[in-house]
Design a protein around this motif. Sequence first.
Motif, mmCIF file in Angstrom:
data_model
loop_
_atom_site.group_PDB
_atom_site.id
_atom_site.type_symbol
_atom_site.label_atom_id
_atom_site.label_comp_id
_atom_site.label_asym_id
_atom_site.label_seq_id
_atom_site.Cartn_x
_atom_site.Cartn_y
_atom_site.Cartn_z
ATOM 1 N N ASP A 156 5.720 50.216 48.069
ATOM 2 C CA ASP A 156 6.732 49.483 48.839
ATOM 3 C C ASP A 156 6.154 49.086 50.197
ATOM 4 N N LYS B 153 10.311 45.664 48.076
ATOM 5 C CA LYS B 153 10.107 46.657 47.019
ATOM 6 C C LYS B 153 8.921 46.237 46.162
ATOM 7 N N THR B 154 8.171 47.205 45.691
ATOM 8 C CA THR B 154 7.057 46.912 44.805
ATOM 9 C C THR B 154 7.588 46.442 43.452
ATOM 10 N N GLU B 155 6.859 45.524 42.825
ATOM 11 C CA GLU B 155 7.269 45.027 41.508
ATOM 12 C C GLU B 155 6.827 45.966 40.402
ATOM 13 N N ASN B 156 5.892 46.852 40.698
ATOM 14 C CA ASN B 156 5.351 47.745 39.686
ATOM 15 C C ASN B 156 5.342 49.183 40.201
#
Length: 101
Positions: free
Chosen positions: A17, A77-80
């Motif tokens: 993140d 937010k991180t996608e993974n």
Amino acid sequence: MAKKEPLVNTSEFDIGDFVEAPAFANFEHSFKGIIEKIYEHALLVMITENDPVDDATVVEYNRRAITRMSETKILVKTENPAPRELPEEDVEEDVSSEEKN
């Protein structure tokens, strides 16, 4: 005895993140970075963006800082996200329901 990191990440934060943290200690301004590790109530953040006034402090801290979760704001937010482990109780229930089928 040192506290261990939590077994299960129950926070809103994920590794990867992009966050903003407020100034503390020698920092004069807030900074932004990417979460590298999650502790019980804190985060290890790799600093990627900071005010030029704080450059010496960032170098002194090796481009990393521990920040409080309660004071850190998620910007992207991180996608993974890393997979979150289930508590042992939930794992046992999932296994027993699969065995019934």
